[in-house]
Scaffold this active site. Structure first.
Site, mmCIF file in Angstrom:
data_model
loop_
_atom_site.group_PDB
_atom_site.id
_atom_site.type_symbol
_atom_site.label_atom_id
_atom_site.label_comp_id
_atom_site.label_asym_id
_atom_site.label_seq_id
_atom_site.Cartn_x
_atom_site.Cartn_y
_atom_site.Cartn_z
ATOM 1 N N SER A 141 0.843 -1.191 0.000
ATOM 2 C CA SER A 141 0.000 0.000 0.000
ATOM 3 C C SER A 141 0.874 1.236 0.000
ATOM 4 C CB SER A 141 -0.899 0.024 1.240
ATOM 5 O OG SER A 141 -1.588 1.265 1.348
ATOM 6 N N TYR A 155 -2.164 -0.268 10.065
ATOM 7 C CA TYR A 155 -2.197 -0.863 8.722
ATOM 8 C C TYR A 155 -0.954 -0.468 7.938
ATOM 9 C CZ TYR A 155 -3.827 -1.354 3.839
ATOM 10 O OH TYR A 155 -3.940 -1.653 2.503
#
Length: 246
Positions: A141, A155
């Site tokens: 990501s 995250y």
């Protein structure tokens, strides 16, 4: 000629589903890994079959070693030796500041995003090393380098770990003929935002993205497909950012 057999974890929705469909178009037989929605997984598998490839759905929690073993065992039994792996399964947890987060959410995020990727990569490496070739693509990501303060630093931290894994494993497995790369999506218009409690997030963040829009799952799938392909034969240990410039 032996068929390409690729396992896609988290393949029932979003980026994973788009990747399954795209890989089928490129000639891969696809194992659709999923956790909860069997109907959605079967819909993806049917799309793969319509593209002329074979497909099987396997329910697996990638953070559980026995599930990962079964995922690969079913793949080999029904489709043949696994030649590719897309580590796509992931969770964000609820949005918010780290100080306000629930330890149970933190544990689950680490278990799925990092431990799950490690377990699947470990299992794939064993199969691929014995054969002398294979491709692994991790879904990271853009958060790994942005940090995502106020949203999900937990995250982001797991995805930074995935980037480190990508680099290290590429160096470890390169001599065995195995390539390991990653894609780092930015804001992609999928249901993951709604599941995290912020369904309007892609639209709201569009103005902060240089291309002024959220990405589409198919755009990430295209990058994954390239990394899986012979056209990327000299690419390993790299993270391809697909983030609209963010």
């Amino acid at each position: 000629m032996k068929r390409l057999v690729t396992v896609v974890t988290g393949g029932s929705r979003g980026i994973g589903a788009a990747t399954c469909r795209r890989l089928a178009e490129d000639g891969h037989d696809v194992v659709v890994g999923y956790l909860r929605d069997a109907d959605a997984a079967e819909d993806v598998a049917e799309a793969v079959r319509r593209a002329g490839a074979r497909s099987v759905c396997v329910r697996a929690d990638t953070s559980v070693e026995a599930d990962v073993e079964r995922l690969f065992a079913v793949a080999e039994k029904q489709l043949g030796p696994v030649t590719g792996l897309v580590n796509n399964a992931g969770v964000t947890g609820p949005f918010g500041r780290l100080a306000d987060s629930d330890p149970a959410d933190l544990r689950r995020i680490v278990e799925v995003n990092l431990l799950g990727t490690l377990l699947c990569s470990r299992r794939a490496a064993r199969v691929m090393t014995a054969r002398g070739n294979g491709v692994i693509v991790n879904v990271s990501s853009a958060a790994a380098t942005l940090g995502s303060p106020g949203d999900y630093v937990h995250y982001a931290a797991t995805k930074a770990a995935v980037d480190a894994l990508t680099l290290g494993l590429a160096k470890e497995l390169g001599p065995d003929g195995i390539r390991v790369n990653a894609v780092a999506p930015g804001v992609i218009d999928t249901e993951i935002h709604a599941r995290s409690g912020d369904p309007d997030r892609p639209e709201r963040l569009a103005a902060s993205i240089p291309l002024r829009r959220a990405g589409r799952p198919e755009e990430v799938a295209a990058a994954i497909a390239w990394l899986m392909s012979p056209e990327a034969s000299y690419a390993t240990g790299t993270v391809v950012r697909v983030s609209g410039g963010r």
